[in-house]
Structure formats: structure tokens, C-alpha cells
Design a protein around this motif. Structure first.
Motif, PDB file in Angstrom:
ATOM      1  N   ASN A  26       0.804  -1.213   0.000  1.00  0.00           N
ATOM      2  CA  ASN A  26       0.000   0.000   0.000  1.00  0.00           C
ATOM      3  C   ASN A  26       0.839   1.267   0.000  1.00  0.00           C
ATOM      4  O   ASN A  26       0.301   2.360  -0.039  1.00  0.00           O
ATOM      5  N   TYR A  27       2.165   1.140   0.118  1.00  0.00           N
ATOM      6  CA  TYR A  27       3.024   2.311   0.064  1.00  0.00           C
ATOM      7  C   TYR A  27       2.919   2.964  -1.322  1.00  0.00           C
ATOM      8  O   TYR A  27       2.831   2.294  -2.340  1.00  0.00           O
ATOM      9  N   GLU A  28       2.938   4.275  -1.336  1.00  0.00           N
ATOM     10  CA  GLU A  28       2.887   4.987  -2.605  1.00  0.00           C
ATOM     11  C   GLU A  28       4.225   4.895  -3.326  1.00  0.00           C
ATOM     12  O   GLU A  28       5.283   4.957  -2.704  1.00  0.00           O
ATOM     13  N   ALA A  29       4.178   4.732  -4.631  1.00  0.00           N
ATOM     14  CA  ALA A  29       5.402   4.710  -5.433  1.00  0.00           C
ATOM     15  C   ALA A  29       5.920   6.134  -5.595  1.00  0.00           C
ATOM     16  O   ALA A  29       5.150   7.095  -5.542  1.00  0.00           O
ATOM     17  N   PRO A  30       7.242   6.283  -5.791  1.00  0.00           N
ATOM     18  CA  PRO A  30       7.781   7.631  -6.009  1.00  0.00           C
ATOM     19  C   PRO A  30       7.209   8.243  -7.278  1.00  0.00           C
ATOM     20  O   PRO A  30       7.052   7.568  -8.288  1.00  0.00           O
ATOM     21  N   GLU A  31       6.910   9.537  -7.214  1.00  0.00           N
ATOM     22  CA  GLU A  31       6.259  10.197  -8.342  1.00  0.00           C
ATOM     23  C   GLU A  31       7.085  11.328  -8.946  1.00  0.00           C
ATOM     24  O   GLU A  31       6.770  11.812 -10.034  1.00  0.00           O
ATOM     25  N   SER A  32       8.134  11.765  -8.247  1.00  0.00           N
ATOM     26  CA  SER A  32       8.949  12.856  -8.776  1.00  0.00           C
ATOM     27  C   SER A  32      10.033  12.307  -9.696  1.00  0.00           C
ATOM     28  O   SER A  32      10.557  11.216  -9.472  1.00  0.00           O
TER      29      SER A  32
END
Length: 228
Positions: A26-32
Motif C-alpha cells: 500500500n506504500y505509494e510509489a515515487p512520483e517525482s
């Protein structure tokens, strides 16, 4: 009874692992996105694709983690990251430039662009190409930048795709430094397109310059040579 207890403990352990795995999923993937180029005086350095690696370092909660970043043949690189503070380092003895162990502090916040300056030993300042049947002739200008190491050779490569370099070549002609009287004068190099490529639509040519004691070369941009 003890066997039943062990089985219950085992089930609890499996459940705990499953819950932990679900949390990780459920951790968010890096987006930057961090993008940039390896440059000399704002001009990108031509390289062997993925032959040179930069390193990004970030402090974690209890460790200092490394993120490898490979540089493309046009000198560009990219990495998808979480926002935060990073240190970017240039590996010693890897690229066709003088070692620089100073780290570059980078703040990633959304899409971030940064150029990485280097001090190359030699550069292919320009390379022009002419084809005559199956012969490709390149007129080359080499620039010496850092004088602490000497030239080993200049080389003209022919390959079937644009990913042409020291490891990807179908034909090549090398000119040793001993045969170059003046590095500041134009150099003419000729290579023959192999018969295996003669019936294709096109080939690609590229010039590389090798420094003594340095594994990677600096290259010109690949040039498409139309055959038909």
C-alpha cells in the motif's frame, strides 16, 4: 498439545507477515522525476549507453541507501524518486573525465532538473561523414581539455543501430595516437561498411576518443548513413 501450540504460533507468524506485506504493497510509489545531463561547459558528453553510472545517496531512518543511476549515450540520465534531499556522486575511474569526489546536493521536489559538470580528458568536438558506395569517411576535430592524461586512440565505428560504441560495432577503424601528429588538426578516418549490412536501409557511424588508462570513451553523436 505442544504441537497444537506450535501450529497456532505458526499461523500467527504467517498472518503477521501477510499484514506486513499488505502494508508494503500500500506504500505509494515515487512520483517525482529527476532528470539531467553529464556536461562540459553546458554541452552533454557522448558516452556508451549505460556504460557510466552515477550514484544517488539518501539518508534513511537507520541507514544510508544508494540508488544507481545509469547515463544514456547522449549524456542524459533520469530517476524516479521520492521528494527529499539527496547527494549525487561521480564514481572514480569510470567516465572519460578526471575524478571528482565532491558530492552534489540535490533537493528533489516534483520534477527536478540538474546538470552534472565533468572535466573530460578529450572530446569529439565535431564529426562529419561522407559515404562513397560502401566506404564511410569521417572528418573529425578532437579537443583536448584536461591535460593530465594522454590520448590512446581515435576510432570510427559502423553499426546496424544507433546504439553504436566500443561494444556494439560491425566495423571500425582505429587511429593510434602515435599516428596523430597534431591533435588540434582535422583527422580523416575511413571505414568500410561490411557486406552483411550492405543491403540494409542504413547504418550508423560514430567516432570515439580513448584516453590512456581510462576504460570508457567520449563519443560524438551517432550519425545515420542512408544506404538506400
Amino acid at each position: 498439545m505442544m504441537k497444537i501450540i506450535r501450529n497456532i504460533i505458526g499461523l500467527f507468524a504467517i498472518a503477521a507477515i501477510a499484514i506486513t506485506a499488505c502494508k508494503k504493497d500500500n506504500y505509494e510509489a515515487p512520483e517525482s522525476m529527476l532528470t539531467g545531463r553529464v556536461v562540459y561547459q553546458s554541452t552533454p558528453i557522448g558516452l556508451r549507453s549505460n556504460g557510466v553510472q552515477l550514484e544517488l545517496w539518501q539518508h534513511g531512518y537507520d541507514f544510508f541507501s544508494k540508488i544507481p543511476v545509469y547515463v544514456a549515450q547522449d549524456g542524459s540520465f533520469s530517476a524516479r524518486l521520492f521528494d527529499g534531499e539527496y547527494l549525487l556522486t561521480r564514481q572514480r575511474g569510470v567516465g572519460p573525465w578526471a575524478d571528482n569526489t565532491d558530492s552534489i546536493k540535490i533537493t528533489v521536489k516534483g520534477n527536478t532538473v540538474v546538470d552534472v559538470p565533468v572535466d573530460p580528458y578529450f572530446l569529439v568536438k565535431s564529426a562529419a561523414y561522407q559515404r562513397n558506395n560502401l566506404t564511410v569517411t569521417s572528418t573529425v576535430n578532437i579537443q583536448r581539455v584536461n591535460t593530465t592524461k594522454n590520448l590512446e586512440f581515435v576510432k570510427l565505428y559502423i553499426y546496424k543501430t544507433a546504439l553504436v560504441d566500443e561494444l556494439n560495432q560491425d566495423a571500425a577503424t582505429v587511429v593510434p595516437a602515435a599516428n596523430i601528429q597534431d591533435i588540434n588538426q582535422q583527422l580523416t578516418i575511413t571505414a568500410t561498411i561490411p557486406a552483411s549490412l550492405a543491403n540494409g536501409e542504413a547504418v550508423y557511424a560514430r567516432v570515439g576518443v580513448k584516453t590512456i588508462g581510462v576504460p570508457e570513451l567520449a563519443y560524438s553523436a551517432p550519425e545515420k548513413i542512408q544506404l538506400k
